[in-house]
Structure formats: structure tokens, C-alpha cells
Write a protein that holds these residues in place. Sequence first.
Motif, PDB file in Angstrom:
ATOM      1  N   GLN A  28      49.628 -32.356 -23.650  1.00 57.53           N
ATOM      2  CA  GLN A  28      49.504 -33.814 -23.546  1.00 57.53           C
ATOM      3  C   GLN A  28      49.753 -34.476 -24.896  1.00 57.53           C
ATOM      4  O   GLN A  28      50.427 -35.512 -24.972  1.00 57.53           O
ATOM      5  CB  GLN A  28      48.101 -34.199 -23.046  1.00 57.53           C
ATOM      6  N   ASP A  29      49.217 -33.886 -25.956  1.00 62.40           N
ATOM      7  CA  ASP A  29      49.447 -34.436 -27.296  1.00 62.40           C
ATOM      8  C   ASP A  29      50.935 -34.423 -27.628  1.00 62.40           C
ATOM      9  O   ASP A  29      51.463 -35.378 -28.201  1.00 62.40           O
ATOM     10  CB  ASP A  29      48.663 -33.641 -28.345  1.00 62.40           C
ATOM     11  N   MET A  30      51.600 -33.350 -27.267  1.00 59.86           N
ATOM     12  CA  MET A  30      53.033 -33.234 -27.532  1.00 59.86           C
ATOM     13  C   MET A  30      53.813 -34.297 -26.744  1.00 59.86           C
ATOM     14  O   MET A  30      54.735 -34.925 -27.280  1.00 59.86           O
ATOM     15  CB  MET A  30      53.504 -31.821 -27.181  1.00 59.86           C
ATOM     16  N   ILE A  31      53.435 -34.500 -25.479  1.00 62.68           N
ATOM     17  CA  ILE A  31      54.114 -35.508 -24.649  1.00 62.68           C
ATOM     18  C   ILE A  31      53.901 -36.899 -25.237  1.00 62.68           C
ATOM     19  O   ILE A  31      54.842 -37.709 -25.306  1.00 62.68           O
ATOM     20  CB  ILE A  31      53.617 -35.425 -23.182  1.00 62.68           C
ATOM     21  N   ARG A  32      52.684 -37.195 -25.689  1.00 63.76           N
ATOM     22  CA  ARG A  32      52.409 -38.503 -26.304  1.00 63.76           C
ATOM     23  C   ARG A  32      53.239 -38.697 -27.572  1.00 63.76           C
ATOM     24  O   ARG A  32      53.738 -39.789 -27.835  1.00 63.76           O
ATOM     25  CB  ARG A  32      50.917 -38.625 -26.619  1.00 63.76           C
ATOM     26  N   THR A  33      53.368 -37.621 -28.352  1.00 65.81           N
ATOM     27  CA  THR A  33      54.167 -37.690 -29.572  1.00 65.81           C
ATOM     28  C   THR A  33      55.633 -37.965 -29.232  1.00 65.81           C
ATOM     29  O   THR A  33      56.285 -38.782 -29.895  1.00 65.81           O
ATOM     30  CB  THR A  33      54.045 -36.373 -30.374  1.00 65.81           C
ATOM     31  N   ASP A  83      58.285 -43.695 -18.382  1.00 62.51           N
ATOM     32  CA  ASP A  83      58.252 -43.146 -17.019  1.00 62.51           C
ATOM     33  C   ASP A  83      58.404 -41.632 -17.025  1.00 62.51           C
ATOM     34  O   ASP A  83      57.690 -40.918 -16.303  1.00 62.51           O
ATOM     35  CB  ASP A  83      59.363 -43.769 -16.157  1.00 62.51           C
ATOM     36  N   ASP A  84      59.324 -41.132 -17.836  1.00 58.07           N
ATOM     37  CA  ASP A  84      59.515 -39.678 -17.928  1.00 58.07           C
ATOM     38  C   ASP A  84      58.261 -38.998 -18.463  1.00 58.07           C
ATOM     39  O   ASP A  84      57.876 -37.922 -17.996  1.00 58.07           O
ATOM     40  CB  ASP A  84      60.711 -39.340 -18.827  1.00 58.07           C
ATOM     41  N   CYS A  85      57.631 -39.615 -19.426  1.00 59.20           N
ATOM     42  CA  CYS A  85      56.417 -39.029 -20.006  1.00 59.20           C
ATOM     43  C   CYS A  85      55.268 -39.043 -19.003  1.00 59.20           C
ATOM     44  O   CYS A  85      54.508 -38.076 -18.920  1.00 59.20           O
ATOM     45  CB  CYS A  85      56.023 -39.772 -21.279  1.00 59.20           C
ATOM     46  N   GLN A  86      55.161 -40.119 -18.231  1.00 55.65           N
ATOM     47  CA  GLN A  86      54.116 -40.162 -17.199  1.00 55.65           C
ATOM     48  C   GLN A  86      54.372 -39.102 -16.132  1.00 55.65           C
ATOM     49  O   GLN A  86      53.446 -38.448 -15.651  1.00 55.65           O
ATOM     50  CB  GLN A  86      54.041 -41.551 -16.570  1.00 55.65           C
ATOM     51  N   ARG A  87      55.629 -38.916 -15.758  1.00 59.71           N
ATOM     52  CA  ARG A  87      55.989 -37.883 -14.788  1.00 59.71           C
ATOM     53  C   ARG A  87      55.649 -36.494 -15.341  1.00 59.71           C
ATOM     54  O   ARG A  87      55.120 -35.643 -14.628  1.00 59.71           O
ATOM     55  CB  ARG A  87      57.482 -37.988 -14.462  1.00 59.71           C
ATOM     56  N   ALA A  88      55.928 -36.299 -16.618  1.00 65.50           N
ATOM     57  CA  ALA A  88      55.607 -35.019 -17.263  1.00 65.50           C
ATOM     58  C   ALA A  88      54.092 -34.797 -17.291  1.00 65.50           C
ATOM     59  O   ALA A  88      53.623 -33.674 -17.065  1.00 65.50           O
ATOM     60  CB  ALA A  88      56.185 -34.984 -18.678  1.00 65.50           C
ATOM     61  N   GLN A  89      53.332 -35.868 -17.533  1.00 67.64           N
ATOM     62  CA  GLN A  89      51.860 -35.747 -17.520  1.00 67.64           C
ATOM     63  C   GLN A  89      51.368 -35.334 -16.139  1.00 67.64           C
ATOM     64  O   GLN A  89      50.473 -34.481 -16.019  1.00 67.64           O
ATOM     65  CB  GLN A  89      51.206 -37.090 -17.908  1.00 67.64           C
ATOM     66  N   LYS A  90      51.953 -35.910 -15.087  1.00 68.55           N
ATOM     67  CA  LYS A  90      51.556 -35.548 -13.722  1.00 68.55           C
ATOM     68  C   LYS A  90      51.920 -34.097 -13.422  1.00 68.55           C
ATOM     69  O   LYS A  90      51.133 -33.366 -12.799  1.00 68.55           O
ATOM     70  CB  LYS A  90      52.212 -36.486 -12.702  1.00 68.55           C
ATOM     71  N   ASP A  91      53.104 -33.679 -13.840  1.00 71.26           N
ATOM     72  CA  ASP A  91      53.513 -32.286 -13.632  1.00 71.26           C
ATOM     73  C   ASP A  91      52.592 -31.327 -14.386  1.00 71.26           C
ATOM     74  O   ASP A  91      52.229 -30.267 -13.880  1.00 71.26           O
ATOM     75  CB  ASP A  91      54.961 -32.071 -14.085  1.00 71.26           C
ATOM     76  N   LEU A  92      52.212 -31.722 -15.584  1.00 71.14           N
ATOM     77  CA  LEU A  92      51.302 -30.909 -16.390  1.00 71.14           C
ATOM     78  C   LEU A  92      49.948 -30.782 -15.692  1.00 71.14           C
ATOM     79  O   LEU A  92      49.360 -29.689 -15.658  1.00 71.14           O
ATOM     80  CB  LEU A  92      51.127 -31.529 -17.778  1.00 71.14           C
ATOM     81  N   GLU A 115      60.827 -28.567 -22.246  1.00 68.08           N
ATOM     82  CA  GLU A 115      60.411 -27.463 -23.112  1.00 68.08           C
ATOM     83  C   GLU A 115      58.891 -27.424 -23.253  1.00 68.08           C
ATOM     84  O   GLU A 115      58.288 -26.359 -23.223  1.00 68.08           O
ATOM     85  CB  GLU A 115      61.063 -27.598 -24.492  1.00 68.08           C
ATOM     86  N   THR A 116      58.280 -28.595 -23.377  1.00 70.11           N
ATOM     87  CA  THR A 116      56.825 -28.678 -23.506  1.00 70.11           C
ATOM     88  C   THR A 116      56.152 -28.173 -22.235  1.00 70.11           C
ATOM     89  O   THR A 116      55.203 -27.389 -22.292  1.00 70.11           O
ATOM     90  CB  THR A 116      56.394 -30.133 -23.793  1.00 70.11           C
ATOM     91  N   LEU A 117      56.666 -28.606 -21.075  1.00 72.10           N
ATOM     92  CA  LEU A 117      56.096 -28.155 -19.802  1.00 72.10           C
ATOM     93  C   LEU A 117      56.312 -26.659 -19.588  1.00 72.10           C
ATOM     94  O   LEU A 117      55.412 -25.951 -19.105  1.00 72.10           O
ATOM     95  CB  LEU A 117      56.695 -28.941 -18.631  1.00 72.10           C
TER      96      LEU A 117
END
Length: 185
Positions: free
Chosen positions: A136-141, A151-160, A4-6
Amino acid sequence: MLDETLDDAKERMSATVEALKREMAGVRTGRAATGLVDNLRVDYFGSEMPLNQLAQISVGDARLLVIQPWDKNAVDPIAKAIQNSDLSISPNIDGAIIRLNLPPLTEERRRDLVKSVKARGEESKVTIRSIRRDAQDMIRTIEKDGDASQDDCQRAQKDLQKLTDGSVAIIETEAAAKGEEVMQV
């Protein structure tokens, strides 16, 4: 949650790119283009309306725009809106038709337009980066709350970051293309 964030970031970045494209269509080049006056706001019977909803706009030749209002009472408000705009063009009224003769741009004016195009491109890139920062702030939260794995959050950061890079590349391409178009004589 991460998807949803992405998706939200992608949607907001796309909207920023589209807004830039619409704005670039309104930048004057050496040739006549309907985009110059399409979204010009006209005070028509007490309400602000875009010109393209009040009249048919067509290109007569390389340096002529022809505006044919659907209502003859709209001729004067349209002419007034054109005179008050930042286009620096005087409308020629011929009955129910308004003609806009576009004089050739000077070299100095072309350079000023290119500067403003680049500045608008930079503003759009700043907006894209702001959207990235919010996501990024939302993913960190989400990661901190334990709603997703590291791992999922790091993958989301790369996609972002891929989304951001793609949007910035589109903005740079649009701004460069418009800059070249403005500088053509």
C-alpha cells in the motif's frame, strides 16, 4: 509499476502461506507422519543437513516412524538430533535402522499444540498484513509521484485487498484443519 508491486506482494504472500504449510506438517498429531522429522537438522560431519537428505523416512504403522540412513555412520548423529529436538521422543536404534515410537498425546498436550498452531497462524496473518502495508505504501508513492492515475491506484488497492483476504482465508483454513487433526484421538 503497479503490476510489479502487486506481483511482488502476491509472491511474498504465497511464500508466507507455503512456509506455514511446511511448519504445520511438522506439528505432531496422534498419528505418525514423516513431516515430523523431515526437516530436522542433523550435524553430519560438521555441516547441518535436513534429515530427509540423510535417510529414508517411512511410516511403519499409526504410531511408528522408521528411519533408514543411507550411510551407517549417520545413525548416531541422527539419533542425537532426534533426542535434542523438541519432539520428546527417544529413538530406538536397531542396527542401521532407527525406530521412533510415538506415544499417544495427552489431552493437555493436544490443547497446547492447538494453541501453538493458532499462534503460528496469527503470526502468519500478521506477516501477510505487513506485506499488504508495504505494498500500500508503494502504491501511494506511485500515485504521489504521478506514475499512475488515481483510478489505477485505487484499483490496485482493491486487488491488493483481495490478495490479502485470500491469503488470510487460506491461513485460517490451514490452522483450523491442523487444530482439528491434533484434537482427534
